[in-house]
Design a protein around this motif. Structure first.
Motif, PDB file in Angstrom:
ATOM      1  N   ALA A 145      46.685  49.560  44.741  1.00  0.00           N
ATOM      2  CA  ALA A 145      46.665  50.112  43.381  1.00  0.00           C
ATOM      3  C   ALA A 145      45.415  49.644  42.634  1.00  0.00           C
ATOM      4  N   LEU A 146      45.051  48.402  42.869  1.00  0.00           N
ATOM      5  CA  LEU A 146      43.869  47.818  42.224  1.00  0.00           C
ATOM      6  C   LEU A 146      42.599  48.523  42.710  1.00  0.00           C
ATOM      7  N   THR A 147      42.514  48.726  44.017  1.00  0.00           N
ATOM      8  CA  THR A 147      41.347  49.391  44.612  1.00  0.00           C
ATOM      9  C   THR A 147      41.226  50.814  44.066  1.00  0.00           C
ATOM     10  N   LYS A 148      42.393  51.462  43.869  1.00  0.00           N
ATOM     11  CA  LYS A 148      42.373  52.834  43.354  1.00  0.00           C
ATOM     12  C   LYS A 148      41.743  52.875  41.956  1.00  0.00           C
ATOM     13  N   LEU A 179      44.562  43.764  24.158  1.00  0.00           N
ATOM     14  CA  LEU A 179      45.861  43.687  24.857  1.00  0.00           C
ATOM     15  C   LEU A 179      45.950  42.386  25.657  1.00  0.00           C
ATOM     16  N   ASN A 180      47.111  41.765  25.606  1.00  0.00           N
ATOM     17  CA  ASN A 180      47.300  40.485  26.290  1.00  0.00           C
ATOM     18  C   ASN A 180      47.704  40.727  27.747  1.00  0.00           C
ATOM     19  N   VAL A 181      46.767  40.502  28.634  1.00  0.00           N
ATOM     20  CA  VAL A 181      47.029  40.682  30.068  1.00  0.00           C
ATOM     21  C   VAL A 181      47.518  39.354  30.621  1.00  0.00           C
ATOM     22  N   ALA A 182      48.752  39.349  31.122  1.00  0.00           N
ATOM     23  CA  ALA A 182      49.357  38.074  31.545  1.00  0.00           C
ATOM     24  C   ALA A 182      50.553  38.349  32.447  1.00  0.00           C
ATOM     25  N   PRO A 183      50.986  37.354  33.213  1.00  0.00           N
ATOM     26  CA  PRO A 183      52.216  37.529  34.004  1.00  0.00           C
ATOM     27  C   PRO A 183      53.358  37.977  33.092  1.00  0.00           C
ATOM     28  N   GLY A 184      54.190  38.867  33.606  1.00  0.00           N
ATOM     29  CA  GLY A 184      55.230  39.474  32.781  1.00  0.00           C
ATOM     30  C   GLY A 184      56.189  38.481  32.149  1.00  0.00           C
ATOM     31  N   ASN A 185      56.341  37.307  32.756  1.00  0.00           N
ATOM     32  CA  ASN A 185      57.301  36.345  32.183  1.00  0.00           C
ATOM     33  C   ASN A 185      56.660  35.405  31.168  1.00  0.00           C
ATOM     34  N   GLU A 186      55.373  35.613  30.869  1.00  0.00           N
ATOM     35  CA  GLU A 186      54.742  34.802  29.816  1.00  0.00           C
ATOM     36  C   GLU A 186      55.025  35.419  28.462  1.00  0.00           C
ATOM     37  N   PRO A 187      55.430  34.610  27.469  1.00  0.00           N
ATOM     38  CA  PRO A 187      55.704  35.184  26.150  1.00  0.00           C
ATOM     39  C   PRO A 187      54.477  35.936  25.619  1.00  0.00           C
ATOM     40  N   VAL A 212      33.950  52.243  27.756  1.00  0.00           N
ATOM     41  CA  VAL A 212      34.113  51.760  26.382  1.00  0.00           C
ATOM     42  C   VAL A 212      34.617  50.318  26.407  1.00  0.00           C
ATOM     43  N   THR A 213      35.596  50.060  27.258  1.00  0.00           N
ATOM     44  CA  THR A 213      36.087  48.683  27.411  1.00  0.00           C
ATOM     45  C   THR A 213      36.713  48.547  28.801  1.00  0.00           C
ATOM     46  N   GLY A 214      36.734  47.334  29.323  1.00  0.00           N
ATOM     47  CA  GLY A 214      37.343  47.080  30.634  1.00  0.00           C
ATOM     48  C   GLY A 214      36.454  47.550  31.763  1.00  0.00           C
ATOM     49  N   GLY A 215      37.112  48.131  32.802  1.00  0.00           N
ATOM     50  CA  GLY A 215      36.348  48.713  33.900  1.00  0.00           C
ATOM     51  C   GLY A 215      36.220  47.828  35.117  1.00  0.00           C
ATOM     52  N   ALA A 216      36.972  46.723  35.154  1.00  0.00           N
ATOM     53  CA  ALA A 216      36.862  45.821  36.313  1.00  0.00           C
ATOM     54  C   ALA A 216      38.144  45.015  36.468  1.00  0.00           C
ATOM     55  N   ARG A 217      38.225  44.292  37.581  1.00  0.00           N
ATOM     56  CA  ARG A 217      39.352  43.368  37.762  1.00  0.00           C
ATOM     57  C   ARG A 217      39.341  42.350  36.632  1.00  0.00           C
ATOM     58  N   HIS A 218      40.502  41.829  36.327  1.00  0.00           N
ATOM     59  CA  HIS A 218      40.617  40.884  35.214  1.00  0.00           C
ATOM     60  C   HIS A 218      40.262  39.466  35.676  1.00  0.00           C
ATOM     61  N   SER A 219      39.767  38.670  34.765  1.00  0.00           N
ATOM     62  CA  SER A 219      39.347  37.306  35.139  1.00  0.00           C
ATOM     63  C   SER A 219      40.524  36.440  35.593  1.00  0.00           C
ATOM     64  N   ARG A 220      41.764  36.897  35.323  1.00  0.00           N
ATOM     65  CA  ARG A 220      42.918  36.151  35.837  1.00  0.00           C
ATOM     66  C   ARG A 220      42.990  36.207  37.361  1.00  0.00           C
ATOM     67  N   GLY A 221      42.284  37.155  37.957  1.00  0.00           N
ATOM     68  CA  GLY A 221      42.281  37.291  39.416  1.00  0.00           C
ATOM     69  C   GLY A 221      43.532  37.983  39.914  1.00  0.00           C
ATOM     70  N   GLY A 222      43.844  37.804  41.196  1.00  0.00           N
ATOM     71  CA  GLY A 222      45.042  38.403  41.785  1.00  0.00           C
ATOM     72  C   GLY A 222      45.079  39.901  41.580  1.00  0.00           C
ATOM     73  N   LEU A 223      46.214  40.413  41.108  1.00  0.00           N
ATOM     74  CA  LEU A 223      46.404  41.857  40.974  1.00  0.00           C
ATOM     75  C   LEU A 223      46.215  42.347  39.537  1.00  0.00           C
ATOM     76  N   PHE A 224      45.544  41.548  38.719  1.00  0.00           N
ATOM     77  CA  PHE A 224      45.360  41.951  37.317  1.00  0.00           C
ATOM     78  C   PHE A 224      44.097  42.793  37.156  1.00  0.00           C
ATOM     79  N   TYR A 225      44.230  43.881  36.402  1.00  0.00           N
ATOM     80  CA  TYR A 225      43.090  44.763  36.120  1.00  0.00           C
ATOM     81  C   TYR A 225      42.942  44.896  34.608  1.00  0.00           C
ATOM     82  N   GLN A 226      41.700  44.984  34.146  1.00  0.00           N
ATOM     83  CA  GLN A 226      41.466  45.070  32.699  1.00  0.00           C
ATOM     84  C   GLN A 226      41.945  46.414  32.134  1.00  0.00           C
ATOM     85  N   PRO A 227      42.569  46.384  30.967  1.00  0.00           N
ATOM     86  CA  PRO A 227      42.847  47.651  30.277  1.00  0.00           C
ATOM     87  C   PRO A 227      41.507  48.342  30.028  1.00  0.00           C
ATOM     88  N   THR A 228      41.433  49.599  30.423  1.00  0.00           N
ATOM     89  CA  THR A 228      40.127  50.262  30.490  1.00  0.00           C
ATOM     90  C   THR A 228      40.118  51.594  29.736  1.00  0.00           C
TER      91      THR A 228
END
Ligand code: ADP
Length: 482
Positions: A335-338, A315-323, A354-370
């Motif tokens: 929400a991230l802490t939760k 899944l492409n994790v990115a700011p919503g306005n990125e194509p 199985v996959t994910g389980g941590a904050r995303h490398s993009r930083g900020g408020l992004f979390y990995q699909p888990t």
């Protein structure tokens, strides 16, 4: 991207005037993808809310008396304005809420559809002539707008949740005080602007932003408010129900959910995986009908997991306005802490990542699909709403077992199941204790259908012919001596 700046309103709308909070204090509205401030809205409280309620109350008699044809024409104009501004409204929504632009565009389209639907339903809000059991009588029912409505809305669908309240309220002849969520007030304030453009009389739509506690306290205590319609957490919904008891208002509640997603051995695997992705990761898992628990039958479990994990990891994790963005940021750091807490709790109790389980490398408020597997009943997300991109998978063997587990919650909003067995579909319809059931389908919400939860997920329905009912009183008149 379309410029949304012309759609930003940084003031309350009260009786047709755009005004600041009396104190002049403001709340920052931030873009969750970048953390930058995009607007400042009034930090209002009791006094501003009372003023808005007074305006709605003063505007009510003329609005309720307006010929239906004129009211419907205004609603149709509002519908058209939403469509004309769809791109700007979607960009605004993504900027303050974070969801991918394609989802924001769909939400705005859905807002327009609700307005049109209720404009049409208003024309069918008829009464009845009841056959009289005795001679010389006419027994008649008529329907009337309930009066001033207060609408409190959440941040996850800041446009369409309001459409499902403003649409029926205005169509029925009610006036409204709107209190949007503080994280996403711009998509609420813009409704005031659009209503103004459409030509609604002043005081019919009022919007107040600010302190939820103060605004909520005034709305619940004020006798002029005849109905509260709320979408948000079960916890706040219960508080509002308690607080409103003193003035016996009508209450509509769209509260939390804990949706099960059941995959049976006879499911179409591709369809089930596609459905699971949408029902779990749409809006970064922040919808009240998002899958909370995936139950997968033993015979299909490993095949489903292999395909599901591969798709989720991609899944492409990115700011919503990125194509091409498929999952945006979370709404805030709480929400991230939760998510971190849910995952830590599950891992400590024997789940496997199985996959994910941590904050995303993009930083900020992004979390990995888990995805977590070997989920068990003692883990927090079995009973609590996740509201984020974490998918726990439970394995099951029998249909009875899956249904019992699915129903073992205080919530009862949405449930999903994938199966090719027609008889099982009907058993699920009977036995799942949920207000919305999607079988081999997850995008099930539409203006034509009733949306509403059972158990502690809510009171009342939004959408369908039932969606306007809550905004109408029925009077019964008996004329005798005929
Ligand atoms: P969410 O997690 O979706 O924001 P909440 O129930 O916390 O769910 O909030 C939903 C809406 O209710 C928001 O507009 C919020 O500001 C409002 N709200 C929160 N607390 C109160 C309260 N005590 N009284 C009235 N409204 C409230």
């Amino acid at each position: 991207m379309t410029d949304f700046a012309p759609l930003i309103r940084e003031a309350n709308l009260v009786n047709g005037d755009w005004i600041a909070a009396d104190s002049g204090r403001t709340l920052d509205v931030t873009d969750p993808a970048t953390g930058s401030v995009i607007a400042r809205v009034p930090l209002s409280g009791t006094v501003e809310t009372r003023r808005a309620i007074d305006a709605a109350s003063d505007a009510f008699p003329a609005w309720a008396a307006m010929p239906l044809g004129q009211r419907v024409a205004l609603m149709r104009r509002l519908h058209q304005l939403i469509l004309d501004n769809q791109e700007g409204l979607a960009a605004l929504l993504t900027a303050e809420q974070g969801k991918p632009l394609v989802e924001a565009r769909a939400e705005v389209g859905s807002s327009a559809a609700y307005v049109l639907w209720f404009a049409e339903e208003a024309r069918r809000a008829d009464g009845a002539v009841i056959p009289s059991p005795v001679a010389g009588r006419k027994m008649i029912t008529t329907r009337h707008p309930v009066g001033v409505v207060a609408a409190i809305t959440p941040w996850n669908f800041p446009s369409s949740m309001l459409a499902r309240k403003l649409g029926p309220a205005l169509a029925a002849g009610c006036t409204v005080v709107v209190k949007p969520a503080s994280a996403t007030p711009l998509s609420g304030l813009v409704w005031g602007y659009l209503a103004e453009l459409a030509g609604f009389p002043k005081g019919v739509v009022n919007v107040v932003t600010g302190s939820a506690r103060e605004i909520g306290a005034e709305i619940t205590a004020n006798k002029k408010v005849r109905k509260i319609t709320f979408t948000g957490s079960t916890e706040i919904g219960k508080e509002l129900l308690r607080a409103a008891a003193g003035t016996v208002k009508r209450m509509s509640m769209e509260l939390g959910g804990n949706a099960p997603f059941i995959v049976f051995d006879d499911a179409d695997l591709d369809a089930a995986v596609n459905g699971a992705i949408i029902a779990k990761f749409r809006n970064a898992g922040q919808t009240c009908i998002c899958t909370n628990r995936l139950y997968v039958q033993s015979g299909i479990h490993d095949r489903f997991m292999a395909r599901f994990a591969e798709r989720v990891a991609a899944l492409n994790v990115a700011p919503g306005n990125e194509p091409g963005a498929e999952q945006g940021p979370m709404i805030d750091s709480a929400a991230l802490t939760k998510m971190e807490e849910f995952v830590a709790d599950a891992l400590a109790k024997g789940a496997s990542l199985v996959t994910g389980g941590a904050r995303h490398s993009r930083g900020g408020l992004f979390y990995q699909p888990t995805i977590l597997t070997n989920a068990g009943p003692d883990m927090r997300f079995t009973t609590e709403e996740i509201f984020g991109p974490v998918a726990p998978v439970y394995r099951f063997d029998t249909e009875d077992e899956a249904i019992a587990a699915a129903n073992a919650t205080d919530y009862g909003l949405a449930a999903y199941a994938y199966t090719q067995s027609l008889s099982r579909m009907f058993r699920l319809q009977d036995r799942l204790e949920y207000g919305l059931i999607g079988i081999n389908e997850v995008l099930i919400v539409s203006p034509e259908a009733p949306f509403g939860g059972l158990k502690e997920s809510g009171l009342g329905k939004e959408g369908s012919w039932q969606g306007i009912d809550d905004y109408l009183e029925t009077k019964y008149t008996c004329i005798g001596g005929l």
